[in-house]
Design a protein around this motif. Structure first.
Motif, PDB file in Angstrom:
ATOM      1  N   GLN A  58      38.746  46.282  38.391  1.00  0.00           N
ATOM      2  CA  GLN A  58      39.172  46.182  36.993  1.00  0.00           C
ATOM      3  C   GLN A  58      40.427  45.308  36.900  1.00  0.00           C
ATOM      4  O   GLN A  58      41.255  45.293  37.825  1.00  0.00           O
TER       5      GLN A  58
ATOM      6  N   VAL B 146      44.064  44.482  36.208  1.00  0.00           N
ATOM      7  CA  VAL B 146      45.177  45.421  36.336  1.00  0.00           C
ATOM      8  C   VAL B 146      45.805  45.758  34.980  1.00  0.00           C
ATOM      9  O   VAL B 146      46.206  46.909  34.741  1.00  0.00           O
TER      10      VAL B 146
ATOM     11  N   PRO C 157      50.475  38.720  43.730  1.00  0.00           N
ATOM     12  CA  PRO C 157      49.697  38.221  42.588  1.00  0.00           C
ATOM     13  C   PRO C 157      49.048  36.870  42.894  1.00  0.00           C
ATOM     14  O   PRO C 157      49.332  36.257  43.931  1.00  0.00           O
TER      15      PRO C 157
ATOM     16  N   HIS D 118      40.062  37.831  53.629  1.00  0.00           N
ATOM     17  CA  HIS D 118      40.484  37.453  52.279  1.00  0.00           C
ATOM     18  C   HIS D 118      41.331  36.189  52.449  1.00  0.00           C
ATOM     19  O   HIS D 118      42.122  36.102  53.395  1.00  0.00           O
TER      20      HIS D 118
ATOM     21  N   THR E 141      43.990  35.062  51.172  1.00  0.00           N
ATOM     22  CA  THR E 141      45.456  35.190  51.226  1.00  0.00           C
ATOM     23  C   THR E 141      45.846  36.566  51.784  1.00  0.00           C
ATOM     24  O   THR E 141      46.845  37.148  51.373  1.00  0.00           O
ATOM     25  N   GLN E 142      45.051  37.035  52.713  1.00  0.00           N
ATOM     26  CA  GLN E 142      45.310  38.358  53.303  1.00  0.00           C
ATOM     27  C   GLN E 142      46.644  38.360  54.053  1.00  0.00           C
ATOM     28  O   GLN E 142      46.949  37.448  54.819  1.00  0.00           O
TER      29      GLN E 142
ATOM     30  N   PHE F 209      47.371  44.090  42.762  1.00  0.00           N
ATOM     31  CA  PHE F 209      46.453  43.024  43.198  1.00  0.00           C
ATOM     32  C   PHE F 209      45.995  43.363  44.620  1.00  0.00           C
ATOM     33  O   PHE F 209      46.629  42.968  45.595  1.00  0.00           O
TER      34      PHE F 209
ATOM     35  N   SER G  89      42.259  42.478  50.016  1.00  0.00           N
ATOM     36  CA  SER G  89      41.486  43.141  51.078  1.00  0.00           C
ATOM     37  C   SER G  89      41.984  44.544  51.377  1.00  0.00           C
ATOM     38  O   SER G  89      41.522  45.172  52.328  1.00  0.00           O
TER      39      SER G  89
ATOM     40  N   THR H 178      45.166  45.570  52.261  1.00  0.00           N
ATOM     41  CA  THR H 178      46.201  45.687  53.303  1.00  0.00           C
ATOM     42  C   THR H 178      47.265  46.729  52.928  1.00  0.00           C
ATOM     43  O   THR H 178      47.662  47.551  53.757  1.00  0.00           O
TER      44      THR H 178
ATOM     45  N   GLU I 146      41.546  45.447  41.460  1.00  0.00           N
ATOM     46  CA  GLU I 146      41.040  44.162  41.963  1.00  0.00           C
ATOM     47  C   GLU I 146      39.937  43.696  41.013  1.00  0.00           C
ATOM     48  O   GLU I 146      39.113  44.506  40.585  1.00  0.00           O
ATOM     49  N   VAL I 147      39.910  42.385  40.702  1.00  0.00           N
ATOM     50  CA  VAL I 147      38.891  41.895  39.763  1.00  0.00           C
ATOM     51  C   VAL I 147      37.651  41.311  40.451  1.00  0.00           C
ATOM     52  O   VAL I 147      36.612  41.160  39.813  1.00  0.00           O
TER      53      VAL I 147
ATOM     54  N   TYR J   9      36.061  41.159  47.097  1.00  0.00           N
ATOM     55  CA  TYR J   9      37.291  41.660  47.741  1.00  0.00           C
ATOM     56  C   TYR J   9      37.397  43.174  47.587  1.00  0.00           C
ATOM     57  O   TYR J   9      37.882  43.859  48.478  1.00  0.00           O
TER      58      TYR J   9
END
Ligand code: SAM
Length: 289
Positions: free
Chosen positions: A24, A26, A45, A212, A214-215, A239, A242, A244, A260-261, A265
């Motif tokens: 959903q 945020v 973000p 991901h 930008t993990q 946000f 993955s 973390t 998370e949208v 992910y």
């Protein structure tokens, strides 16, 4: 236990003891959450770093092995222009300000694409910046174009919502005595500086269910928790990526709420967290360092 009951949901959720995740947006998700619900928020973000451009690195250039067509990083969720990006930053930061207790704090990741926006937004909203941290990535990917320096750091702001009272939680002694394997800048018994030498590689179990783009490495988030977390407290992750921050939060016995949208992910995070709970479920109160 989590501090509020979930009602009927119009979107997929992942709910376990101590974990409450939503596929959903945020801003829609946190709208009805009560003020001062969280002890900590960690926000990674969109940076606005994506582009739709492609370019070609001609054969014969100086970087051996890197020739050919390269598609530059391009993710729909990471594309915004300056004004839209600023408005969005103000919106989610304003919600975090409302949701995080004055005794808590907020960590915000950024790169040069959005770090100015985040800093100004904090100042406009009256979020005091406790520290600006430079996360030094000594193994950063080289700049292939040869037209810029190799970007080797990210900027992280540590801020609090408590104005002049400065009641935010700081595990000062633990941080001072800590030794971090691989960090050449931290000496045990000396205060932690604002430059953190943390390689950006992940351990195999951090990548077991996929990557991901930008993990963040778990070590980076563990350090934020060591500094500012309240064991057993409430952690907000606007946000999720993955997941973390959830893995790090669970190891600190925190209740984790995340948004998370992107389905891909969200699924990755849920798989990761399920595996973590299966392995560590009975031992959630372990010491991190
Ligand atoms: C920088 S990544 C977070 C990476 C994460 N820290 C990790 O270690 O995997 C930002 C994530 O936020 C998600 N996202 C973007 N806009 C969002 C929104 N409005 N609400 C919730 N999630 C959003 C993106 O899909 C992306 O996965």
């Amino acid at each position: 236990m989590l501090i509020w009951e979930m009602t009927m949901s119009d979107h997929p959720t992942f709910i376990r003891d101590k974990v409450n995740l939503h596929l959903q947006d945020v801003l829609a998700g946190v709208r009805d959450l009560p003020d001062n619900s969280f002890d900590l928020a960690i926000a990674d973000p969109p940076y606005g770093a994506s582009t739709q451009a492609t370019w070609k690195l001609e054969n014969g250039h100086a970087l051996e092995g890197f020739g050919g067509a390269w598609k530059l990083a391009s993710h729909d969720w990471d594309m915004f222009n300056g004004l839209d990006g600023f408005a969005f930053t103000l919106s989610w930061l304003n919600e975090l300000k409302r949701l995080v207790k004055p005794t808590g704090s907020i960590w915000i990741h950024s790169t040069y694409h959005n770090s100015g926006l985040v800093n100004v937004a904090c100042q406009i909203l009256g979020l005091e910046i406790i520290n600006e941290v430079v996360w030094y990535k000594r193994n950063a990917f080289p700049n292939l174009s040869g037209r810029r320096l190799t970007a080797s750091h990210e900027t992280i702001l540590w801020v609090h919502t408590g104005k002049d009272k400065r009641e935010y939680h700081f595990n000062y002694d633990k941080v001072k005595s800590a030794a971090f394997k691989e960090d050449n800048l931290k000496e045990p018994g000396k205060q932690l500086r604002t430059v953190w030498d943390i390689p950006n590689n992940k351990k195999p179990d951090e990548l077991e269910f996929g990557k991901h783009p930008t993990q963040k490495p778990l070590r980076l988030i563990e350090r934020m928790l060591l500094i500012s977390a309240l064991r057993g407290g409430q952690l907000l992750i606007p946000f999720l990526g993955s997941g973390t921050d959830v893995i790090a939060g669970l190891a600190y016995d925190m209740d984790c709420v995340g948004y998370e949208v992107e389905q891909e992910y969200f699924d990755l995070a849920c798989q990761r967290i399920t595996a973590y709970l299966e392995t560590n479920g009975a031992d959630l109160q372990m010491e991190l360092f």
